[in-house]
Design a protein around this motif. Structure first.
Motif, PDB file in Angstrom:
ATOM      1  N   ARG A  77       0.754  -1.211   0.047  1.00  0.00           N
ATOM      2  CA  ARG A  77       0.097  -0.162  -0.105  1.00  0.00           C
ATOM      3  C   ARG A  77       0.902   1.242  -0.095  1.00  0.00           C
ATOM      4  NH1 ARG A  77      -1.900  -0.770   4.336  1.00  0.00           N
ATOM      5  NH2 ARG A  77      -3.601  -2.250   3.700  1.00  0.00           N
ATOM      6  N   ALA A  78       2.096   1.388   0.739  1.00  0.00           N
ATOM      7  CA  ALA A  78       2.738   2.381   0.948  1.00  0.00           C
ATOM      8  C   ALA A  78       3.776   2.723  -0.339  1.00  0.00           C
ATOM      9  CB  ALA A  78       3.959   2.373   2.077  1.00  0.00           C
ATOM     10  N   HIS A  79       3.850   1.663  -1.275  1.00  0.00           N
ATOM     11  CA  HIS A  79       4.669   1.918  -2.601  1.00  0.00           C
ATOM     12  C   HIS A  79       3.719   2.000  -3.644  1.00  0.00           C
ATOM     13  CE1 HIS A  79       8.706   0.918  -1.179  1.00  0.00           C
ATOM     14  NE2 HIS A  79       8.382   0.026  -0.361  1.00  0.00           N
ATOM     15  N   LEU A  80       2.541   1.397  -3.545  1.00  0.00           N
ATOM     16  CA  LEU A  80       1.529   2.079  -4.434  1.00  0.00           C
ATOM     17  C   LEU A  80       0.957   3.713  -4.414  1.00  0.00           C
ATOM     18  CD1 LEU A  80      -0.676  -1.276  -4.232  1.00  0.00           C
ATOM     19  CD2 LEU A  80       0.560  -0.330  -6.358  1.00  0.00           C
ATOM     20  N   SER A  81       1.116   3.867  -3.299  1.00  0.00           N
ATOM     21  CA  SER A  81       0.858   5.506  -3.138  1.00  0.00           C
ATOM     22  C   SER A  81      -0.428   5.933  -3.669  1.00  0.00           C
ATOM     23  CB  SER A  81       1.953   6.407  -3.510  1.00  0.00           C
ATOM     24  OG  SER A  81       3.144   6.057  -2.768  1.00  0.00           O
ATOM     25  N   GLY A  82      -1.537   5.036  -3.576  1.00  0.00           N
ATOM     26  CA  GLY A  82      -2.639   5.222  -4.242  1.00  0.00           C
ATOM     27  C   GLY A  82      -2.912   4.788  -5.694  1.00  0.00           C
ATOM     28  N   GLY A  83      -1.973   4.361  -6.237  1.00  0.00           N
ATOM     29  CA  GLY A  83      -1.782   3.631  -7.836  1.00  0.00           C
ATOM     30  C   GLY A  83      -2.321   2.304  -7.712  1.00  0.00           C
ATOM     31  N   ARG A  84      -2.200   1.835  -8.837  1.00  0.00           N
ATOM     32  CA  ARG A  84      -2.869   0.396  -9.313  1.00  0.00           C
ATOM     33  C   ARG A  84      -1.595  -0.380  -9.406  1.00  0.00           C
ATOM     34  NH1 ARG A  84      -8.516  -0.009  -9.600  1.00  0.00           N
ATOM     35  NH2 ARG A  84      -9.093   1.985 -10.051  1.00  0.00           N
ATOM     36  N   LEU A  85      -2.133  -1.879  -8.934  1.00  0.00           N
ATOM     37  CA  LEU A  85      -1.283  -2.811  -8.797  1.00  0.00           C
ATOM     38  C   LEU A  85      -1.391  -3.680  -9.881  1.00  0.00           C
ATOM     39  CD1 LEU A  85       0.938  -4.827  -7.601  1.00  0.00           C
ATOM     40  CD2 LEU A  85      -0.885  -5.798  -6.178  1.00  0.00           C
ATOM     41  N   ALA A  86      -0.414  -3.683 -10.828  1.00  0.00           N
ATOM     42  CA  ALA A  86      -0.733  -4.453 -12.260  1.00  0.00           C
ATOM     43  C   ALA A  86      -0.577  -5.941 -12.015  1.00  0.00           C
ATOM     44  CB  ALA A  86       0.245  -3.823 -13.197  1.00  0.00           C
ATOM     45  N   MET A  87      -1.480  -6.712 -12.851  1.00  0.00           N
ATOM     46  CA  MET A  87      -1.111  -8.105 -12.573  1.00  0.00           C
ATOM     47  C   MET A  87      -2.042  -8.674 -13.547  1.00  0.00           C
ATOM     48  SD  MET A  87      -3.150  -9.317  -8.910  1.00  0.00           S
ATOM     49  CE  MET A  87      -3.758 -10.710  -9.525  1.00  0.00           C
ATOM     50  N   GLY A  88      -1.989 -10.042 -14.025  1.00  0.00           N
ATOM     51  CA  GLY A  88      -2.922 -10.853 -14.926  1.00  0.00           C
ATOM     52  C   GLY A  88      -4.242 -11.243 -14.053  1.00  0.00           C
ATOM     53  N   GLN A  89      -5.494 -11.194 -14.953  1.00  0.00           N
ATOM     54  CA  GLN A  89      -6.586 -11.319 -14.400  1.00  0.00           C
ATOM     55  C   GLN A  89      -6.635 -12.481 -13.494  1.00  0.00           C
ATOM     56  OE1 GLN A  89      -9.338 -11.715 -17.828  1.00  0.00           O
ATOM     57  NE2 GLN A  89      -9.420  -9.672 -18.045  1.00  0.00           N
ATOM     58  N   HIS A  90      -7.196 -12.360 -12.345  1.00  0.00           N
ATOM     59  CA  HIS A  90      -6.868 -13.332 -11.224  1.00  0.00           C
ATOM     60  C   HIS A  90      -7.866 -14.597 -11.350  1.00  0.00           C
ATOM     61  CE1 HIS A  90     -10.439 -11.180  -9.543  1.00  0.00           C
ATOM     62  NE2 HIS A  90     -10.759 -12.543  -8.872  1.00  0.00           N
ATOM     63  N   MET A  91      -8.883 -14.628 -12.516  1.00  0.00           N
ATOM     64  CA  MET A  91      -9.686 -15.653 -12.661  1.00  0.00           C
ATOM     65  C   MET A  91      -9.223 -16.380 -13.845  1.00  0.00           C
ATOM     66  SD  MET A  91     -12.178 -15.626 -10.688  1.00  0.00           S
ATOM     67  CE  MET A  91     -13.651 -16.787 -11.268  1.00  0.00           C
ATOM     68  N   SER A  92      -8.451 -15.826 -14.618  1.00  0.00           N
ATOM     69  CA  SER A  92      -8.139 -16.751 -15.755  1.00  0.00           C
ATOM     70  C   SER A  92      -6.526 -16.779 -16.269  1.00  0.00           C
ATOM     71  CB  SER A  92      -8.918 -16.177 -17.100  1.00  0.00           C
ATOM     72  OG  SER A  92      -8.496 -14.729 -17.321  1.00  0.00           O
ATOM     73  N   VAL A  93      -5.798 -15.523 -15.784  1.00  0.00           N
ATOM     74  CA  VAL A  93      -4.355 -15.438 -16.327  1.00  0.00           C
ATOM     75  C   VAL A  93      -3.647 -16.268 -15.211  1.00  0.00           C
ATOM     76  CG1 VAL A  93      -2.441 -14.111 -16.882  1.00  0.00           C
ATOM     77  CG2 VAL A  93      -4.769 -13.474 -17.649  1.00  0.00           C
ATOM     78  N   PRO A  94      -2.781 -17.222 -15.667  1.00  0.00           N
ATOM     79  CA  PRO A  94      -2.199 -17.894 -14.263  1.00  0.00           C
ATOM     80  C   PRO A  94      -1.407 -16.968 -13.701  1.00  0.00           C
ATOM     81  CG  PRO A  94      -2.022 -19.387 -16.483  1.00  0.00           C
ATOM     82  CD  PRO A  94      -2.813 -17.838 -16.892  1.00  0.00           C
ATOM     83  N   ALA A  95      -0.569 -16.229 -14.168  1.00  0.00           N
ATOM     84  CA  ALA A  95       0.278 -15.060 -13.196  1.00  0.00           C
ATOM     85  C   ALA A  95      -0.650 -14.669 -12.273  1.00  0.00           C
ATOM     86  CB  ALA A  95       1.204 -14.106 -14.028  1.00  0.00           C
ATOM     87  N   GLY A  96      -1.965 -14.116 -12.502  1.00  0.00           N
ATOM     88  CA  GLY A  96      -2.926 -13.493 -11.784  1.00  0.00           C
ATOM     89  C   GLY A  96      -3.483 -14.702 -10.803  1.00  0.00           C
ATOM     90  N   ILE A  97      -3.495 -15.954 -11.184  1.00  0.00           N
ATOM     91  CA  ILE A  97      -3.749 -16.701 -10.411  1.00  0.00           C
ATOM     92  C   ILE A  97      -2.952 -16.942  -9.027  1.00  0.00           C
ATOM     93  CG2 ILE A  97      -4.445 -19.193  -9.813  1.00  0.00           C
ATOM     94  CD1 ILE A  97      -5.719 -19.100 -12.792  1.00  0.00           C
TER      95      ILE A  97
END
Length: 252
Positions: free
Chosen positions: A131-151
């Protein structure tokens, strides 16, 4: 037939089933002499190098593993696929569309990345750190329902108690390379990608290496649909060093 493979990166990011299906039917890609491979986007680079060693005319379409699996289940004319999650390979096997047993080819590691600014590695990672390093920004990752890296990323975030806190701050993408690009362009302050993706880019720094026991084992699964596809997977299986050099992890 040429002596080296003609590897076409047909689309920088493959989005949706319709696009993959259309690519598969492009003139020239469906010829009898062409070996058609669908592969997880994170494999781009070393898999191109391996394909260049084939005596066949190899065409690789890169995309998200979930998209690839659904397209194969609908009858896409692929000779083989390499996807980055056993859940999707099990899903295809259960539908009876894979004539040969799946084979585990390699593994990977999950890392947290930031834009390349000489960022020092973190000493620990928890919900407060993120949370501190995001500073209100977004955390990029693959879709958690379908993309393996997101899972895998969701599993890690769950393990450190950060999933519920950060779920509203996610920038979920169609594949892991798209998440990498968001961080590299400065559109997201942090991302969760594979170590091989981070190694492939000079525009990001690795700030945290996610412990391997904090998520399900990462496995790249080869699925042969034709004899030509089986032959290509045989070639991939002999090129462990090329993938390790690109940041992947060899299986025992």
């Amino acid at each position: 037939m040429t002596n080296s493979a003609r590897v076409m990166k047909t689309c920088k990011w493959i989005k949706g089933l319709a696009v993959l299906g259309w690519l598969a039917w492009l003139p020239g890609l469906a010829s009898a002499e062409t070996v058609r491979i669908f592969a997880a986007a994170s494999l781009q680079g070393p898999l191109d190098q391996v394909a260049a060693q084939s005596d066949e005319d190899v065409v690789i379409s890169y995309g998200g593993s979930g998209t690839i699996a659904r397209q194969i289940s609908l009858g896409a004319p692929a000779d083989a696929a390499i996807i980055a999650n056993t859940n999707w390979s099990d899903w295809l096997v259960a539908r009876g569309v894979i004539p040969s047993p799946p084979r585990a080819l390699m593994s990977n590691r999950l890392v947290v990345i930031a834009a390349a600014q000489g960022s020092a590695p973190w000493t620990h990672a928890d919900a407060d750190t993120l949370r501190a390093h995001l500073s209100g920004g977004r955390l990029a990752m693959g879709q958690h329902m379908s993309v393996p890296a997101g899972i895998y990323a969701q599993a890690w975030l769950d393990s450190i108690g950060a999933w519920d806190d950060l779920r509203q701050q996610l920038a979920e993408t169609e594949n892991v390379r798209a998440a990498l690009a968001l961080v590299a362009r400065g559109e997201a302050p942090l991302g969760i990608v594979y170590a091989s993706d981070a190694q492939a880019s000079t525009d990001v720094d690795v700030v945290w290496q996610v412990p391997a026991d904090a998520h399900p084992p990462i496995r790249y699964i080869g699925l042969a649909l034709t004899p030509a596809g089986e032959t290509f997977l045989d070639l991939v299986a002999t090129q462990t060093d090329a993938f390790v050099a690109a940041g992947f992890v060899a299986l025992p």
